[in-house]
Design a protein around this motif. Sequence first.
Motif, mmCIF file in Angstrom:
data_model
loop_
_atom_site.group_PDB
_atom_site.id
_atom_site.type_symbol
_atom_site.label_atom_id
_atom_site.label_comp_id
_atom_site.label_asym_id
_atom_site.label_seq_id
_atom_site.Cartn_x
_atom_site.Cartn_y
_atom_site.Cartn_z
ATOM 1 N N HIS A 174 0.838 -1.197 0.000
ATOM 2 C CA HIS A 174 0.000 0.000 0.000
ATOM 3 C C HIS A 174 0.876 1.251 0.000
ATOM 4 C CE1 HIS A 174 -3.404 -2.648 0.856
ATOM 5 N NE2 HIS A 174 -2.612 -3.249 1.747
ATOM 6 N N PRO A 175 0.323 2.402 -0.396
ATOM 7 C CA PRO A 175 1.157 3.594 -0.535
ATOM 8 C C PRO A 175 1.477 4.278 0.794
ATOM 9 C CG PRO A 175 -1.099 4.105 -1.151
ATOM 10 C CD PRO A 175 -1.056 2.628 -0.889
ATOM 11 N N TRP A 176 2.663 4.821 0.855
ATOM 12 C CA TRP A 176 3.112 5.709 1.929
ATOM 13 C C TRP A 176 3.586 6.975 1.218
ATOM 14 C CZ3 TRP A 176 8.352 4.626 4.824
ATOM 15 C CH2 TRP A 176 8.644 5.688 5.698
ATOM 16 N N TRP A 177 2.632 7.853 0.919
ATOM 17 C CA TRP A 177 2.920 9.034 0.115
ATOM 18 C C TRP A 177 3.740 10.039 0.910
ATOM 19 C CZ3 TRP A 177 1.557 8.227 -4.779
ATOM 20 C CH2 TRP A 177 0.430 7.436 -5.064
ATOM 21 N N GLU A 178 4.769 10.587 0.282
ATOM 22 C CA GLU A 178 5.521 11.675 0.919
ATOM 23 C C GLU A 178 4.686 12.951 0.939
ATOM 24 O OE1 GLU A 178 9.904 13.785 0.691
ATOM 25 O OE2 GLU A 178 9.010 13.035 -1.164
ATOM 26 N N THR A 179 3.974 13.206 -0.132
ATOM 27 C CA THR A 179 3.112 14.383 -0.199
ATOM 28 C C THR A 179 1.663 13.923 -0.378
ATOM 29 O OG1 THR A 179 3.652 14.523 -2.571
ATOM 30 C CG2 THR A 179 4.890 15.947 -1.069
ATOM 31 N N ALA A 180 1.242 13.801 -1.598
ATOM 32 C CA ALA A 180 -0.108 13.292 -1.895
ATOM 33 C C ALA A 180 -0.059 12.592 -3.239
ATOM 34 C CB ALA A 180 -1.119 14.440 -1.921
ATOM 35 N N ALA A 181 -1.062 11.787 -3.497
ATOM 36 C CA ALA A 181 -1.129 11.111 -4.799
ATOM 37 C C ALA A 181 -1.272 12.160 -5.896
ATOM 38 C CB ALA A 181 -2.308 10.158 -4.829
ATOM 39 N N PRO A 182 -0.597 11.969 -7.031
ATOM 40 C CA PRO A 182 -0.715 12.944 -8.120
ATOM 41 C C PRO A 182 -2.138 12.979 -8.665
ATOM 42 C CG PRO A 182 0.437 10.976 -8.863
ATOM 43 C CD PRO A 182 0.295 10.844 -7.381
ATOM 44 N N PRO A 183 -2.567 14.104 -9.225
ATOM 45 C CA PRO A 183 -3.961 14.222 -9.692
ATOM 46 C C PRO A 183 -4.306 13.275 -10.822
ATOM 47 C CG PRO A 183 -2.631 16.119 -10.403
ATOM 48 C CD PRO A 183 -1.811 15.352 -9.410
ATOM 49 N N TRP A 184 -3.307 12.759 -11.525
ATOM 50 C CA TRP A 184 -3.563 11.837 -12.630
ATOM 51 C C TRP A 184 -3.498 10.374 -12.188
ATOM 52 C CZ3 TRP A 184 1.006 9.311 -12.523
ATOM 53 C CH2 TRP A 184 2.140 10.032 -12.145
ATOM 54 N N PHE A 185 -3.328 10.120 -10.900
ATOM 55 C CA PHE A 185 -3.236 8.742 -10.405
ATOM 56 C C PHE A 185 -4.608 8.070 -10.443
ATOM 57 C CE2 PHE A 185 -3.582 5.683 -6.884
ATOM 58 C CZ PHE A 185 -2.556 4.820 -7.213
ATOM 59 N N GLY A 186 -4.590 6.772 -10.797
ATOM 60 C CA GLY A 186 -5.803 5.961 -10.772
ATOM 61 C C GLY A 186 -5.442 4.514 -10.518
ATOM 62 N N ASP A 187 -6.436 3.680 -10.301
ATOM 63 C CA ASP A 187 -6.183 2.274 -9.983
ATOM 64 C C ASP A 187 -5.371 1.570 -11.070
ATOM 65 O OD1 ASP A 187 -7.532 2.541 -7.612
ATOM 66 O OD2 ASP A 187 -9.409 1.665 -8.345
ATOM 67 N N CYS A 188 -5.573 1.963 -12.323
ATOM 68 C CA CYS A 188 -4.849 1.298 -13.406
ATOM 69 C C CYS A 188 -3.349 1.577 -13.350
ATOM 70 C CB CYS A 188 -5.406 1.711 -14.759
ATOM 71 S SG CYS A 188 -5.183 3.464 -15.163
ATOM 72 N N LEU A 189 -2.933 2.573 -12.573
ATOM 73 C CA LEU A 189 -1.518 2.928 -12.453
ATOM 74 C C LEU A 189 -0.891 2.406 -11.166
ATOM 75 C CD1 LEU A 189 -1.709 6.603 -13.747
ATOM 76 C CD2 LEU A 189 -0.546 4.704 -14.889
ATOM 77 N N ALA A 190 -1.642 1.661 -10.367
ATOM 78 C CA ALA A 190 -1.118 1.189 -9.082
ATOM 79 C C ALA A 190 0.173 0.403 -9.253
ATOM 80 C CB ALA A 190 -2.170 0.345 -8.367
ATOM 81 N N GLY A 191 0.230 -0.457 -10.266
ATOM 82 C CA GLY A 191 1.430 -1.248 -10.493
ATOM 83 C C GLY A 191 2.648 -0.408 -10.820
ATOM 84 N N ARG A 192 2.448 0.746 -11.432
ATOM 85 C CA ARG A 192 3.570 1.634 -11.746
ATOM 86 C C ARG A 192 4.235 2.150 -10.478
ATOM 87 N NH1 ARG A 192 4.622 0.758 -17.093
ATOM 88 N NH2 ARG A 192 2.653 0.661 -18.244
#
Length: 351
Positions: free
Chosen positions: A118-136
Amino acid sequence: MSVAICTWNRADLLDKTLRRMASMRVPESVSWELIVVDNNCTDHTQQVLQRHVGALPLRIVTESQPGLSYARNRAIEVSQAEIILWTDDDVLVDEHWLTETLAAMRGLDAEVCFGSVHPWWETAAPPWFGDCLAGRFALYDRGRGAHLLSEAGQSGYGANHAVARSVYQRLGGYRTDLGVVGDKGGGGEDTELVMRAIAAGVRTAYAGSASVRHFIPAERCRKRYFRRRQWRGGSSQYRMLTQAGGGRRTILGLPAYMYRQHTREMVAWLFSNIRADRARAFQAELKLISFASLLRTAVFARYDTCTGKRGKQNPATDVNYQSPETLSEGPGDLKSVSHIRPLSASDARRG
């Protein structure tokens, strides 16, 4: 059980990882050790490690050859346990991480096991992030339960996986021509090992309750980071593709189906942009960049084969190859060796 971490110049994050590791709940009946492989760190990693010697069953090991695969193989050599549970130097583990992994492997009679990431974001998820990019972002979640995985495409990531020593005894270690070297390289050493394992009939499991949180720095939330990474990964992909072999028809050294597949990705990219679906548009873009890098590598390899000459910048054979300036992170050498270092019988001791 051995828990293993390979580290390179992430002393402050490693400190947080080890602090969380010390809070794990491990039954007295489970014997475990923590192996940390220092892969030529030049920061204050050693001082951080010394602070945790009393709080953790810590074994500090060094590997002078740069590269994650070399560091992983070094951990395998020094471990005497039946299972090695891997994580990274920028991860926070759940307090039941070790016991949940062990329970899934025993309950499902598995020799390889992946846990959720699971993510441990330093700031926040980028606005273009989505479930299809989780693997990236090396995020992996197939639910809370535990079950067997049937194919390599279902497997997780190196930040949370366990491998029985019996697998290394049969298949060897991690390929040293793959994997990250310092802050360069395309990775893939863990994926390639799992591909070999599943092809060999090794039972592979998923344990959702064996969870970790993986640090995602702000710099990895920029599109340029992923574009560079996809371009650099072409040589690793090509090595794995040529090893897999197969009798499919090829065009310029790549299977014909890949051209059809990436024609569809071009269409997906176009329509995702029309629909303003930023996540899917970027996912399609990255797949196209990856294919372009792979095709470039294949063309160079075919040129070398036809001419009998080794190109000065052949991505398939030149380990010092750097991507074009528009996509590169800067000058630097990739030092690697194109072989798998197998384990001898004397190395493969059971604990």
